[in-house]
Write a protein that holds these residues in place. Structure first.
Motif, PDB file in Angstrom:
ATOM      1  N   PRO A 279      13.091 -27.286  56.093  1.00 31.59           N
ATOM      2  CA  PRO A 279      14.301 -27.507  55.289  1.00 31.59           C
ATOM      3  C   PRO A 279      14.037 -27.303  53.808  1.00 31.59           C
ATOM      4  N   ARG A 280      15.128 -27.172  53.059  1.00 31.37           N
ATOM      5  CA  ARG A 280      14.990 -27.007  51.611  1.00 31.37           C
ATOM      6  C   ARG A 280      14.368 -28.261  51.013  1.00 31.37           C
ATOM      7  N   GLY A 281      13.690 -28.075  49.896  1.00 32.41           N
ATOM      8  CA  GLY A 281      13.052 -29.197  49.237  1.00 32.41           C
ATOM      9  C   GLY A 281      11.709 -28.801  48.663  1.00 32.41           C
ATOM     10  N   ALA A 282      11.007 -29.800  48.157  1.00 32.26           N
ATOM     11  CA  ALA A 282       9.683 -29.580  47.556  1.00 32.26           C
ATOM     12  C   ALA A 282       8.602 -29.854  48.592  1.00 32.26           C
ATOM     13  N   TYR A 283       7.524 -29.069  48.522  1.00 33.09           N
ATOM     14  CA  TYR A 283       6.434 -29.190  49.481  1.00 33.09           C
ATOM     15  C   TYR A 283       5.103 -29.194  48.733  1.00 33.09           C
ATOM     16  N   ARG A 284       4.122 -29.777  49.406  1.00 26.23           N
ATOM     17  CA  ARG A 284       2.755 -29.766  48.896  1.00 26.23           C
ATOM     18  C   ARG A 284       1.810 -29.496  50.054  1.00 26.23           C
ATOM     19  N   VAL A 285       0.873 -28.565  49.831  1.00 26.15           N
ATOM     20  CA  VAL A 285      -0.167 -28.295  50.820  1.00 26.15           C
ATOM     21  C   VAL A 285      -1.481 -28.798  50.257  1.00 26.15           C
ATOM     22  N   ASN A 286      -2.053 -29.783  50.923  1.00 29.21           N
ATOM     23  CA  ASN A 286      -3.374 -30.272  50.530  1.00 29.21           C
ATOM     24  C   ASN A 286      -4.433 -29.380  51.167  1.00 29.21           C
ATOM     25  N   ILE A 287      -5.326 -28.863  50.346  1.00 26.51           N
ATOM     26  CA  ILE A 287      -6.340 -27.914  50.798  1.00 26.51           C
ATOM     27  C   ILE A 287      -7.719 -28.529  50.629  1.00 26.51           C
ATOM     28  N   THR A 288      -8.460 -28.581  51.725  1.00 24.71           N
ATOM     29  CA  THR A 288      -9.874 -28.947  51.653  1.00 24.71           C
ATOM     30  C   THR A 288     -10.670 -27.665  51.506  1.00 24.71           C
ATOM     31  N   TYR A 289     -11.201 -27.462  50.313  1.00 21.22           N
ATOM     32  CA  TYR A 289     -11.816 -26.185  49.933  1.00 21.22           C
ATOM     33  C   TYR A 289     -13.301 -26.219  50.301  1.00 21.22           C
ATOM     34  N   ASN A 290     -13.651 -25.539  51.384  1.00 25.10           N
ATOM     35  CA  ASN A 290     -15.044 -25.499  51.839  1.00 25.10           C
ATOM     36  C   ASN A 290     -15.622 -24.086  51.918  1.00 25.10           C
ATOM     37  N   TYR A 291     -14.781 -23.115  52.203  1.00 26.82           N
ATOM     38  CA  TYR A 291     -15.265 -21.788  52.588  1.00 26.82           C
ATOM     39  C   TYR A 291     -15.448 -20.902  51.367  1.00 26.82           C
ATOM     40  N   PRO A 292     -16.678 -20.470  51.052  1.00 24.81           N
ATOM     41  CA  PRO A 292     -16.916 -19.624  49.870  1.00 24.81           C
ATOM     42  C   PRO A 292     -16.621 -18.154  50.166  1.00 24.81           C
ATOM     43  N   VAL A 293     -15.863 -17.524  49.275  1.00 25.94           N
ATOM     44  CA  VAL A 293     -15.546 -16.105  49.448  1.00 25.94           C
ATOM     45  C   VAL A 293     -15.840 -15.284  48.197  1.00 25.94           C
ATOM     46  N   ARG A 294     -16.046 -15.924  47.066  1.00 29.22           N
ATOM     47  CA  ARG A 294     -16.243 -15.174  45.831  1.00 29.22           C
ATOM     48  C   ARG A 294     -17.585 -14.439  45.818  1.00 29.22           C
ATOM     49  N   SER A 295     -18.532 -14.885  46.617  1.00 24.10           N
ATOM     50  CA  SER A 295     -19.839 -14.223  46.656  1.00 24.10           C
ATOM     51  C   SER A 295     -19.740 -12.803  47.193  1.00 24.10           C
ATOM     52  N   PHE A 296     -18.734 -12.505  48.035  1.00 24.43           N
ATOM     53  CA  PHE A 296     -18.552 -11.139  48.536  1.00 24.43           C
ATOM     54  C   PHE A 296     -17.235 -10.539  48.030  1.00 24.43           C
ATOM     55  N   ASP A 297     -16.732 -11.063  46.900  1.00 28.78           N
ATOM     56  CA  ASP A 297     -15.506 -10.547  46.267  1.00 28.78           C
ATOM     57  C   ASP A 297     -14.317 -10.605  47.212  1.00 28.78           C
ATOM     58  N   GLY A 298     -14.280 -11.651  48.018  1.00 31.31           N
ATOM     59  CA  GLY A 298     -13.161 -11.830  48.934  1.00 31.31           C
ATOM     60  C   GLY A 298     -12.082 -12.719  48.350  1.00 31.31           C
ATOM     61  N   HIS A 299     -10.986 -12.812  49.086  1.00 32.56           N
ATOM     62  CA  HIS A 299      -9.874 -13.680  48.701  1.00 32.56           C
ATOM     63  C   HIS A 299      -9.438 -14.488  49.921  1.00 32.56           C
ATOM     64  N   LYS A 300      -8.889 -15.670  49.629  1.00 39.16           N
ATOM     65  CA  LYS A 300      -8.341 -16.532  50.672  1.00 39.16           C
ATOM     66  C   LYS A 300      -6.862 -16.760  50.383  1.00 39.16           C
ATOM     67  N   ARG A 301      -6.058 -16.657  51.426  1.00 39.20           N
ATOM     68  CA  ARG A 301      -4.626 -16.867  51.265  1.00 39.20           C
ATOM     69  C   ARG A 301      -4.097 -17.765  52.371  1.00 39.20           C
ATOM     70  N   LEU A 302      -3.087 -18.540  52.013  1.00 41.43           N
ATOM     71  CA  LEU A 302      -2.304 -19.311  52.976  1.00 41.43           C
ATOM     72  C   LEU A 302      -0.968 -18.611  53.144  1.00 41.43           C
ATOM     73  N   ILE A 303      -0.505 -18.488  54.377  1.00 43.40           N
ATOM     74  CA  ILE A 303       0.730 -17.749  54.637  1.00 43.40           C
ATOM     75  C   ILE A 303       1.596 -18.529  55.623  1.00 43.40           C
ATOM     76  N   PHE A 304       2.820 -18.845  55.192  1.00 39.38           N
ATOM     77  CA  PHE A 304       3.848 -19.349  56.095  1.00 39.38           C
ATOM     78  C   PHE A 304       4.693 -18.159  56.526  1.00 39.38           C
TER      79      PHE A 304
END
Length: 353
Positions: A279-304
């Motif tokens: 539904p319409r409204g404000a949302y928050r996604v809490n992310i537990t950041y564990n997985y390293p990707v910058r060492s291989f110039d990668g990116h991480k995305r969340l997708i609904f």
């Protein structure tokens, strides 16, 4: 001894229509009257199917967020900097805030996406032991050589699950919260983590070893977790039906992707007041950041993402059908012009003769 056609040798086939190749056969002669309609009909069919796939894909709604943590891109940059050059990186949390002005039509699927990660690398793709993953006790104690260097731990214990694929298991976690009223409290949205793996993977390919005295931990006794894992495989989940080799997140990760940019299903949103969507409204996604990707110039995305009858968003398939259909029709017109031109020339040659 002279050879006689009437005398049947030891290696002479039977005198039947099949063995003597006398069966009736149909040898089509593709004339212009047959080939041209085939090209035009196939082209129209491909174009029709391509239009359906393309517009169906464009009708899918997506909302994505890059939480790699590059400098100046959000609060996840603090976590990225804290884990730079540290293995394993320290546990860190960040959040993504967003608002929906209207209903995000369901069913809603939550994916994570990685870029520049080559799961299709040959050495990486074979670094697993399918017999071990199927629950064979012998393979549990003696992993396959393909798992090296993640075959045995530094202490000499067999690694379970072994191999580079399991060692690189994606271990970020997410929780979704909804603020129904302005300035009101955030309410957690239940994420359905079941049924996200392929049926054949979950029910056929992956099995836990036989329990020892009713305990899965005792079944894995004498093994070591992969080097990058903070806990053993039998503690992947508190749910006894979703731990060990049959953990849904683990099974999803073990199905390797064909391209360096890929998405994997994390959860579905289909419970409570969210069966029709978000539904319409404000949302928050809490992310537990564990997985390293910058060492291989990668990116991480969340997708609904929502889905359609054809699955997730994939415009390539529709475009491919449109291109093939257009080429068929173009080829048909070229063949038609050539046929008309040389048909008239053949008629003139016959009149002259």
């Amino acid at each position: 001894m002279t050879w006689s056609a009437a005398a049947r040798g030891a290696h002479q086939p039977d005198n039947t229509a099949f063995t003597q190749q006398r069966l009736p056969a149909w040898q089509p002669l593709l004339s212009a009257g047959i080939a041209l309609p085939l090209f035009f009909c196939a082209g129209l069919a491909f174009i029709g199917l391509g239009l359906g796939l393309y517009y169906s894909s464009n009708g899918i709604t997506e909302l994505e967020y890059d939480y790699t943590g590059n400098p100046g891109t959000g609060n996840c940059s603090v976590c990225a900097e804290a884990g730079q050059g540290r293995a394993p990186p320290p546990t860190c949390s960040c959040a993504w805030y967003f608002s929906l002005p209207e209903l995000f039509q369901g069913p809603v699927y939550l994916y994570y996406e990685l870029t520049n990660f080559y799961q299709n690398n040959r050495r990486y793709g074979v670094s697993r032991d399918d017999e071990q993953l199927s629950g064979l006790p012998s393979a549990l104690r003696q992993p396959a050589n393909e798992c090296a260097p993640y075959q045995f731990s530094a202490a000499g214990l067999p690694i379970a699950p072994c191999g580079a694929i399991a060692n690189s298991l994606f271990n970020d976690s997410f929780s979704l919260w909804h603020q129904r009223q302005p300035d009101g409290p955030y309410v957690e949205v239940q994420l359905d983590r079941t049924g996200i793996a392929w049926w054949t993977d979950y029910h056929v390919k992956f099995r836990n070893p036989p329990l020892v005295n009713g305990s899965l931990a005792l079944a894995f006794q004498g093994t070591a977790p992969p080097p990058n894992w903070p806990r053993p495989v039998y503690e992947l989940s508190s749910d006894p039906n979703n731990t060990g080799f049959t953990n849904q997140d683990f099974v999803v990760w073990m199905r390797t992707a064909a391209l360096p940019t890929f998405r994997k299903l994390y959860a579905r949103i289909r419970q409570g007041n969210y069966t029709a969507g978000l539904p319409r409204g404000a949302y928050r996604v809490n992310i537990t950041y564990n997985y390293p990707v910058r060492s291989f110039d990668g990116h991480k995305r969340l997708i609904f993402s929502s889905i359609s009858w054809m699955g997730g968003k994939n415009p390539f398939l529709g475009i491919a059908y449109l291109v093939v259909g257009s080429l068929c029709i173009l080829t048909g017109f070229v063949m038609l012009v050539v046929y008309i031109r040389y048909q008239d020339q053949n008629d003139e040659d016959e009149d002259e003769q």
